[in-house]
Enzyme design. Structure first.
Site, PDB file in Angstrom:
ATOM      1  CD  GLU A  39      -2.404   1.112   2.810  1.00  0.00           C
ATOM      2  OE1 GLU A  39      -3.645   1.409   2.958  1.00  0.00           O
ATOM      3  OE2 GLU A  39      -1.528   0.803   3.925  1.00  0.00           O
ATOM      4  CG  HIS A  41       2.560   3.366   4.094  1.00  0.00           C
ATOM      5  ND1 HIS A  41       1.999   2.257   3.226  1.00  0.00           N
ATOM      6  CD2 HIS A  41       2.714   3.117   5.171  1.00  0.00           C
ATOM      7  CE1 HIS A  41       1.592   1.585   4.478  1.00  0.00           C
ATOM      8  NE2 HIS A  41       1.604   2.132   5.661  1.00  0.00           N
ATOM      9  CG  ASP A  50       0.755  -1.003   6.633  1.00  0.00           C
ATOM     10  OD1 ASP A  50       1.286  -0.001   7.053  1.00  0.00           O
ATOM     11  OD2 ASP A  50      -0.705  -0.823   6.086  1.00  0.00           O
ATOM     12  CG  HIS A 125      -3.636  -3.003   5.875  1.00  0.00           C
ATOM     13  ND1 HIS A 125      -3.465  -1.674   5.080  1.00  0.00           N
ATOM     14  CD2 HIS A 125      -4.441  -3.584   5.227  1.00  0.00           C
ATOM     15  CE1 HIS A 125      -4.169  -1.666   4.240  1.00  0.00           C
ATOM     16  NE2 HIS A 125      -4.807  -2.592   4.239  1.00  0.00           N
ATOM     17  CD  GLU A 127      -7.093  -0.016   5.477  1.00  0.00           C
ATOM     18  OE1 GLU A 127      -6.323  -0.220   6.182  1.00  0.00           O
ATOM     19  OE2 GLU A 127      -7.133   1.367   4.946  1.00  0.00           O
ATOM     20  CG  HIS A 181      -1.548   6.031   5.651  1.00  0.00           C
ATOM     21  ND1 HIS A 181      -1.311   4.396   5.860  1.00  0.00           N
ATOM     22  CD2 HIS A 181      -1.400   6.212   4.456  1.00  0.00           C
ATOM     23  CE1 HIS A 181      -1.038   4.091   4.535  1.00  0.00           C
ATOM     24  NE2 HIS A 181      -0.736   5.048   3.544  1.00  0.00           N
ATOM     25  CD  GLU A 186       2.344   3.182   9.051  1.00  0.00           C
ATOM     26  OE1 GLU A 186       1.690   2.105   9.076  1.00  0.00           O
ATOM     27  OE2 GLU A 186       1.704   3.981   8.126  1.00  0.00           O
TER      28      GLU A 186
HETATM   29 ZN    ZN Z   1       0.786   1.942   7.313  1.00  0.00          ZN
HETATM   30 MN    MN Z   2      -2.205   0.271   5.839  1.00  0.00          MN
END
Ligand code: ZN
Ligand code: MN
Length: 265
Positions: A39, A41, A50, A125, A127, A181, A186
């Site tokens: 995904e 980032h 993630d 993650h 989701e 995010h 992170e």
């Molecule tokens: Zn992430």
């Molecule tokens: Mn994620």
């Protein structure tokens, strides 16, 4: 605590022979499965973030609890605007919910066949959460029909970070972690673990996602900053990342050790 993944390789079953794995299973270890995503980032972090972070947390917790670490599931459920910027970015590569659910169910069935009885899914993650839960539920229903028992925990590693640590990292203005995010948390953890994968020169200008109380479909990217980063990242640092990782891992070790301390042995 080491920041080098090689220090934890002894827990990984993909680096182990089957005979070594069989012998380790005799002690009824907790078996950890990290789950991430591919995904976007932001322009400064790798898309495997993630999965990389879930695996890093898992390695440290598995080591501390004498557990085993399965290979990471490196794809996840579809990115959503408010938690990951959504599906409109090149590179973000996601699974249908049923696919992720089936992968979890299949892995748990195999672990049960090996004789594994205590499993933790460590999710990185947002989701993924309910599809992991669905995979666990279907696997346990299936196993119960064949008289096999398994205890499974699903956790999101960020839920263990002590609140005072979070507040200290954000200094004067703690905005909550809802839009974290590719942002301060992170980015800091990646700087601590893999500074060579963080492109500080590509760090976007600080911005904040802006969302109403609903999600729209088809996704149109409304409210998502152009960079894909949902909250300010500019104050990230390796020191903050090391503090985050150490405090979160310590809390996970305590909580997960406790979670299995009164189970069927
Ligand atoms: Zn992430
Ligand atoms: Mn994620």
């Amino acid at each position: 605590m080491h920041m080098n993944e090689a220090a934890y390789a002894h827990c990984r079953i993909d680096l182990m022979s089957w005979t070594r794995y069989r012998d380790r299973l005799a002690d009824d270890p907790i078996i950890f499965v990290p789950v991430g995503a591919l995904e976007q980032h932001g322009p400064h972090l790798p898309m495997g973030c993630d999965a990389i972070l879930a695996a890093a947390m898992t390695a440290r917790v598995a080591d501390a609890l004498g557990g085993l670490q399965m290979p990471t599931l490196t794809y996840g459920y579809k990115s959503q605007a408010r938690s990951g910027g959504g599906q409109l970015f090149p590179g973000t590569t996601s699974l249908d919910g049923a696919t992720l659910t089936s992968m979890v169910q299949d892995i748990l069935r195999e672990l049960a066949r090996h004789g594994g009885r205590r499993v933790v899914l460590v999710n990185g993650h947002v989701e993924n959460q309910w599809f992991l839960t669905e995979g666990i539920d279907l696997a346990l229903r299936e196993l119960s029909l064949s008289g096999k028992a398994m205890q499974v925990v699903r956790c999101e590693y960020w839920n263990y970070t002590p609140q005072p640590v979070l507040e200290s990292l954000f200094e004067d203005t703690f905005p909550g972690v809802d839009l974290e995010h590719a942002a301060l948390l992170e980015t800091s953890m990646m700087l601590a673990l893999h500074p060579e994968l963080v492109d500080l020169e590509a760090m976007p200008e600080d911005a904040l996602g802006s969302f109403p109380g609903h999600d729209r479909y088809p996704q149109d990217g409304r409210g998502v900053p152009a960079s894909g980063v949902l909250a300010p990242a500019s104050r990230a640092s390796a020191e903050k990342g090391a503090l985050l990782i150490e405090s979160t891992v310590a809390a996970m070790v305590a909580a997960l050790g406790q979670a299995f301390s009164e189970t069927m042995r």
